[in-house]
Design a protein around this motif. Structure first.
Motif, PDB file in Angstrom:
ATOM      1  N   ALA A  28       4.223   2.120  -2.676  1.00 45.47           N
ATOM      2  CA  ALA A  28       3.599   0.472  -2.715  1.00 45.47           C
ATOM      3  C   ALA A  28       3.521  -0.697  -3.462  1.00 45.47           C
ATOM      4  N   GLU A  60      -0.138   1.743   8.237  1.00 43.99           N
ATOM      5  CA  GLU A  60       0.679   1.870   9.135  1.00 43.99           C
ATOM      6  C   GLU A  60       0.691   2.790  10.502  1.00 43.99           C
ATOM      7  N   LEU A  97       0.958  -1.206   0.057  1.00 46.52           N
ATOM      8  CA  LEU A  97      -0.179  -0.011   0.436  1.00 46.52           C
ATOM      9  C   LEU A  97       1.005   0.917   0.173  1.00 46.52           C
ATOM     10  N   GLY A  98       0.343   2.396  -0.670  1.00 45.39           N
ATOM     11  CA  GLY A  98       1.671   3.438   0.005  1.00 45.39           C
ATOM     12  C   GLY A  98       0.460   4.625  -0.483  1.00 45.39           C
ATOM     13  N   GLY A 117      -2.950   7.713  -3.134  1.00 43.61           N
ATOM     14  CA  GLY A 117      -3.450   6.142  -2.952  1.00 43.61           C
ATOM     15  C   GLY A 117      -2.738   5.022  -3.834  1.00 43.61           C
ATOM     16  N   LEU A 154      -2.269   0.548  -4.075  1.00 48.30           N
ATOM     17  CA  LEU A 154      -2.233  -0.639  -4.149  1.00 48.30           C
ATOM     18  C   LEU A 154      -1.337  -1.653  -4.625  1.00 48.30           C
ATOM     19  N   ASN A 205      -4.020   2.446   4.059  1.00 47.62           N
ATOM     20  CA  ASN A 205      -2.429   2.222   4.541  1.00 47.62           C
ATOM     21  C   ASN A 205      -2.538   3.309   5.395  1.00 47.62           C
TER      22      ASN A 205
END
Length: 345
Positions: free
Chosen positions: A64, A311, A11-12, A167, A169, A307
């Motif tokens: 990600a 995190e 994920l990012g 975002g 994924l 995310n």
């Protein structure tokens, strides 16, 4: 749809550093004070001139991908979702994100399904991987920047305040920290006019030189007869419940047996009615308190929320996550995930 051997490997997120608070917007005359209280969004992120949506998407994607452990050549598909202007007219932002991240000659496509674009893309990516034995990984990105004069983040819509961000994924058949148990989608095209309105067509974007006016479109549709508003809300509520139950059934679980629920960063009044009252969701299981300082980032909300869950250290092995999206059209998508292990990041 029940999925076998499809995982979330990475994920990012990318959120601009610039912040504009609701209090500042009210003081500047950009935002109605009474709406500010009812909507509950405290602040939004604001992209600068260099942070075009595909640039933010590529930044989120690189994180990600790095977290996923996959190499560029593993990716056979990239799906980029968005709502608004992507920094240039008549071009393909999905290919920009592809060139800036995984490169190669894999398929790159753009998804336009409003605020449900991110989760719709996840379901399509899972379908792609499952249908093609030779493919290993797929990348999903979502990004938007709601900038004037084309869009007024504080006033173009009612009960929505729009923030900028992206975002990403990574879905994988090789493995990951979370397993995609199921997804379900439902479309109700009879509700399409809600955001189109009833005033006819325009010849081009920004043709009148005024910001997008979603308020008038919705008002014209919902006031066409005295029962229109109530009928529309009931229709949306039934559809949301149906798609949620389908996803839960396919995941062999119940809502009460899940630990986290990720929904869009919408107005507090809508979140309270739609999720906490109607569905019985415990607000403490959501990411909404965090999202009130982000604003509604279109279809990226769910990926940003996932995310943030990871995190911030809120998940543990065995946890089940439900994430739900709804986009103009109207389309609903629900995904159910199970945490296999807590990633180091």
């Amino acid at each position: 749809m029940r999925w076998e051997n499809v995982y979330v490997a990475g994920l990012g997120a990318y959120l601009p550093e610039q912040v504009q608070t609701a209090e500042e917007a009210v003081a500047l005359g950009l935002y109605d004070a009474e709406e500010s209280v009812g909507n509950g969004i405290r602040a939004v992120r604001v992209a600068n001139d260099e942070e075009a949506p595909p640039v933010m998407a590529a930044a989120a994607a690189r994180r990600a991908i790095d977290r996923s452990g996959h190499q560029d050549q593993d990716f056979g598909l990239l799906l980029h979702a968005s709502i608004g202007h992507q920094g240039q007219e008549f071009w393909t932002p999905a290919n920009y994100v592809q060139n800036e991240t995984i490169g190669g000659r894999g398929t790159a496509l753009e998804i336009k399904q409003g605020s449900n674009g991110g989760l719709a893309a996840v379901e399509l990516a899972a379908s792609y991987l499952s249908a093609r034995p030779s493919e290993t990984a797929a990348l999903v990105t979502v990004a938007d920047a709601f900038k004037p004069p084309y869009f007024d983040r504080w006033a173009s819509d009612n009960q929505q305040v729009y923030g900028d961000g992206a975002g990403a994924l990574v879905l994988s058949k090789r493995g990951g920290f979370a397993r995609l148990l199921s997804t379900a989608s439902l479309t109700d095209a009879t509700l399409e006019p809600v955001y189109r309105g009833v005033t006819g067509w325009t010849p081009a974007p920004f043709a009148e030189g005024k910001p997008v006016d979603l308020r008038s479109r919705k008002r014209d549709y919902l006031l066409r007869h005295e029962d229109a508003y109530e009928q529309t809300i009931n229709q949306m509520t039934v559809n949301a419940g149906q798609v949620l139950q389908e996803a839960l059934d396919d995941a062999d679980t119940k809502l009460a047996d899940t630990q986290h629920f990720v929904h869009a960063n919408i107005a507090e009044s809508i979140a309270t009615y739609s999720f906490y009252m109607t569905l019985g969701i415990d607000r403490a299981t959501t990411t909404y308190d965090w999202g009130q300082d982000i604003g509604h980032c279109g279809g990226a909300d769910q990926l940003l929320g996932l995310n943030h869950l990871v995190e911030s250290g809120r998940v543990k092995a065995g946890d089940k996550i439900v994430t739900m999206g709804v986009g103009v059209g109207f389309m609903w998508t629900v995904a159910v995930l199970e945490i296999e292990s807590v990633p180091s990041w």
